[in-house]
Design an enzyme around this catalytic site. Structure first.
Site, PDB file in Angstrom:
ATOM      1  CB  THR A  15     -16.221   3.932   7.809  1.00  0.00           C
ATOM      2  OG1 THR A  15     -14.822   3.936   7.635  1.00  0.00           O
ATOM      3  CG2 THR A  15     -16.601   4.965   8.831  1.00  0.00           C
ATOM      4  CB  SER A  61      -6.325  -1.279   4.622  1.00  0.00           C
ATOM      5  OG  SER A  61      -6.783   0.037   4.542  1.00  0.00           O
ATOM      6  CD  GLN A 279       4.090  10.019 -11.884  1.00  0.00           C
ATOM      7  OE1 GLN A 279       4.319  10.925 -11.117  1.00  0.00           O
ATOM      8  NE2 GLN A 279       4.913   9.008 -12.044  1.00  0.00           N
ATOM      9  CB  CYS A 280      -2.075  12.780 -14.839  1.00  0.00           C
ATOM     10  SG  CYS A 280      -0.578  13.644 -15.288  1.00  0.00           S
TER      11      CYS A 280
END
Ligand code: ASP
Length: 344
Positions: A15, A61, A279-280
């Site tokens: 961006t 991405s 996954q925290c």
């Protein structure tokens, strides 16, 4: 008189360098050199700034290890000519790229700072100018003619983080990143507050070495309540899969179903490396703390400690790409190579 510091800007896309296409309103990549020459503030900085751009700037991405190798190659080629490097890319995969680069650039003694923005640099309310200008200023910091920062970092919204400790947590706020397991290295307020104690110091005598081979035979599996044996088996049996990041619950916990342990044990026996990562976004795996992780320790899962998934998956690619032996793989993974995990 000491010579002016030189900084190389490497524009990969994202961006920050886009402009709005009228009337559609879609954001598209723009000629970055032209853009940089239009930012008056850059000429006020007390350093020489040159820029180099990917031929075809991309949305992050679309980044993959080939693009990471291109960034590494640019830095390798210009390493002796510049005092610091600022890499501009989209924020979406910035934690992955910058973690990867932290492994690829061994014995780095100059700053490599990744930054970008949530709004294009030409936008009235842009966050790009502050991110870009402060990144350059931090990259240019010197003490006794040596760069203050000698590692790969990520700068966003007034904070400089160790890159391999970051995660993108917000697609809307200017404060898009966090580093819950490691404090910021520099905080930008009225003054730049440098947290010297946390900076990585590389040994002078070790040679700067660039590694470009990343092995992508890796996967991430995030546990969720109710996942099936078929799903797990499907993943464990992917042809050529060499390593898996298992995103577990809390402090590294997983269901205690016998089939789960049996299937993973079998895969490990066949040579798959499985790393336990929580996954925290903050905190650490502590295998054996709960009965739901005791068995994982017994079947020899690699302990990810407080590493992020981004730093874990890129570390796996790097270690596999470097041909680390099967025998020493666990020990090396559990060792902090670039400050990416807290070693007890
Ligand atoms: N989608 C953009 C990218 O990652 C978002 C950004 O620039 O921050 O390239």
């Amino acid at each position: 008189m000491s010579k002016k510091v030189s900084i190389l800007l490497i524009y990969t896309g994202g961006t920050i360098g886009m402009i709005k296409d009228y009337p559609s309103g879609t954001l598209k990549a723009f000629n970055f050199k032209k853009l940089v020459s239009n930012i008056r503030e850059l000429s006020q900085l007390d350093c020489n700034i040159k820029s180099i751009s990917f031929k075809k700037p991309i949305d992050s991405s679309n980044m993959n290890p080939k693009h990471w190798a291109s960034i590494a190659t640019i830095i390798e080629k210009h390493y002796d000519d510049y005092d610091g490097f600022v890499v501009l890319q989209g924020s979406d995969t910035m934690s992955y790229s910058s973690s990867a680069l932290s492994y690829m650039l061994e014995n780095l003694r100059k700053p490599v700072i990744f930054t970008g923005s949530q709004l294009p640099i030409g936008d009235l309310r842009t966050d790009a100018k502050e991110n870009l200008i402060t990144s350059i200023q931090i990259a240019a910091l010197q003490e006794n003619n040596h760069p203050v920062i000698q590692e790969v970092c990520l700068y966003f919204e007034y904070k400089l983080y160790r890159a391999n400790r970051t995660t993108k947590i917000n697609a809307e706020h200017f404060e898009a990143f966090t580093s819950l397991n490691f404090p910021p290295l520099v905080e930008s307020g009225v003054h730049l507050k440098i947290n010297h104690n946390y900076l990585l110091k590389n040994q002078k005598r070790k040679k700067f070495t660039v590694h470009k081979t990343m092995d992508t035979n890796v996967a991430i599996f995030k546990l969720f309540p109710g996942f099936s044996r078929e799903l797990l088996r499907g993943i464990l049996n992917i042809p050529n899969l060499k390593a898996l990041v298992l995103e577990t619950y809390g402090a590294g916990n997983a269901p205690t179903d016998e089939w789960l342990l049996a299937d993973m044990k079998e895969a490990i026996k066949k040579g798959l490396h499985i790393v336990n990562v929580t996954q925290c976004s903050g905190g650490s795996v502590i295998m054996g703390r709960y009965s739901t992780s005791k068995e994982l320790k017994k079947i020899q899962l690699i302990d990810g400690g407080d590493i992020t998934s981004e730093a874990a998956i890129t570390k796996l690619m790097y270690l596999l790409g470097s041909g680390v032996s099967h025998k020493s793989f666990r020990t090396i993974f559990e060792t902090s190579l670039r400050g990416e995990l807290t070693q007890n």
